[in-house]
Design an enzyme around this catalytic site. Structure first.
Site, PDB file in Angstrom:
ATOM      1  N   HIS A 172     -11.707 -10.938 -13.133  1.00  0.00           N
ATOM      2  CA  HIS A 172     -10.451 -10.505 -13.835  1.00  0.00           C
ATOM      3  C   HIS A 172     -10.793  -9.019 -14.580  1.00  0.00           C
ATOM      4  O   HIS A 172     -11.944  -8.813 -15.079  1.00  0.00           O
ATOM      5  CB  HIS A 172     -10.016 -11.429 -14.950  1.00  0.00           C
ATOM      6  CG  HIS A 172      -9.534 -12.789 -14.353  1.00  0.00           C
ATOM      7  ND1 HIS A 172      -8.651 -13.497 -15.200  1.00  0.00           N
ATOM      8  CD2 HIS A 172      -9.899 -13.380 -13.078  1.00  0.00           C
ATOM      9  CE1 HIS A 172      -8.449 -14.655 -14.284  1.00  0.00           C
ATOM     10  NE2 HIS A 172      -9.108 -14.566 -13.130  1.00  0.00           N
ATOM     11  N   GLU A 187     -10.157  -8.202 -17.562  1.00  0.00           N
ATOM     12  CA  GLU A 187     -10.835  -7.954 -18.912  1.00  0.00           C
ATOM     13  C   GLU A 187     -12.425  -8.677 -18.761  1.00  0.00           C
ATOM     14  O   GLU A 187     -13.274  -7.738 -19.581  1.00  0.00           O
ATOM     15  CB  GLU A 187     -10.351  -9.437 -19.799  1.00  0.00           C
ATOM     16  CG  GLU A 187      -8.817  -8.840 -19.934  1.00  0.00           C
ATOM     17  CD  GLU A 187      -7.802  -9.748 -19.025  1.00  0.00           C
ATOM     18  OE1 GLU A 187      -6.726  -9.778 -19.420  1.00  0.00           O
ATOM     19  OE2 GLU A 187      -8.236 -10.048 -17.908  1.00  0.00           O
ATOM     20  N   CYS A 211      -6.004 -14.818 -19.809  1.00  0.00           N
ATOM     21  CA  CYS A 211      -5.890 -16.354 -19.764  1.00  0.00           C
ATOM     22  C   CYS A 211      -7.082 -16.808 -20.392  1.00  0.00           C
ATOM     23  O   CYS A 211      -7.600 -16.310 -21.215  1.00  0.00           O
ATOM     24  CB  CYS A 211      -6.455 -16.572 -18.201  1.00  0.00           C
ATOM     25  SG  CYS A 211      -8.032 -15.893 -17.658  1.00  0.00           S
ATOM     26  N   CYS A 263     -10.700 -15.435 -19.833  1.00  0.00           N
ATOM     27  CA  CYS A 263     -10.604 -14.003 -20.545  1.00  0.00           C
ATOM     28  C   CYS A 263     -10.545 -14.053 -22.051  1.00  0.00           C
ATOM     29  O   CYS A 263     -11.528 -13.307 -22.738  1.00  0.00           O
ATOM     30  CB  CYS A 263      -9.527 -13.185 -19.748  1.00  0.00           C
ATOM     31  SG  CYS A 263      -9.753 -12.788 -18.100  1.00  0.00           S
TER      32      CYS A 263
END
Length: 183
Positions: free
Chosen positions: A74, A76, A104, A107
């Site tokens: 992801h 992040e 999420c 993250c």
């Protein structure tokens, strides 16, 4: 081994001219939005993130889950990995992370473990958001570290980018389903 190349997380400005400064949330989100557009160009879900410490961009990243066949790639996480590498520490105390979409749970957990001070995002994620939508990982008083949070910067642009991406995916799926001669 250079982890930045396969992750496509970068530090500094795009032109390599030296450290890039971020003076406010609008500037930070502008850089995150540029990363989201980079993800879109790679047919990834268009999410981008930027890590800023003491007004300087440490790292930036965008979703690469498809390209890397890695569900943890992801924006992040990739930006945090690169920022920690650049800073030479595992904790990014005092950092602000700008991300186009509410983090999420994974993250948000990584942001908390990295001890970032502040997380700013444009739009909420009602299906996976771990910061306010479905949970409060970044601010839960039971956590040993809590972040300041802010949301809404460039929300209309990010919402339009995401909507366009998913509408295009659904349209292509319908077209493939309705194509004569396809099994």
């Amino acid at each position: 081994m250079d982890h930045a190349a396969p992750d496509r997380a970068r530090s500094g400005p795009e032109d390599g001219s030296g450290p890039q400064r971020v003076a406010n949330d609008a500037e930070g989100m502008e850089l995150a939005l540029a990363e989201a557009h980079a993800a879109l160009a790679e047919d990834e879900v268009p999410v981008g993130a930027v890590v800023v410490l003491d007004g300087l961009v440490l790292a930036r990243g965008h979703n690469r889950t498809r390209a890397l066949c890695d569900p943890t790639a992801h924006a992040e996480v990739l930006a945090l990995r690169r920022a920690a590498e650049v800073a030479g520490v595992g904790r990014l105390v005092g950092a602000t992370v700008y991300t186009t979409v509410e983090p999420c749970f994974m993250c948000a957990g990584a942001l908390s473990h990295a001890r970032v001070a502040r997380v700013v995002w444009a739009v909420r994620d009602p299906k996976f958001g771990g910061a306010v939508s479905l949970g409060a990982v970044l601010t839960d008083p039971r956590m040993n570290h809590r972040c300041q949070i802010a949301e809404g910067e460039r929300a209309d642009e990010v919402r339009a980018l995401l909507r366009g991406f998913f509408e295009d995916k659904r349209r292509k799926a319908r077209d493939n389903t309705n194509t004569p001669g396809q099994a």
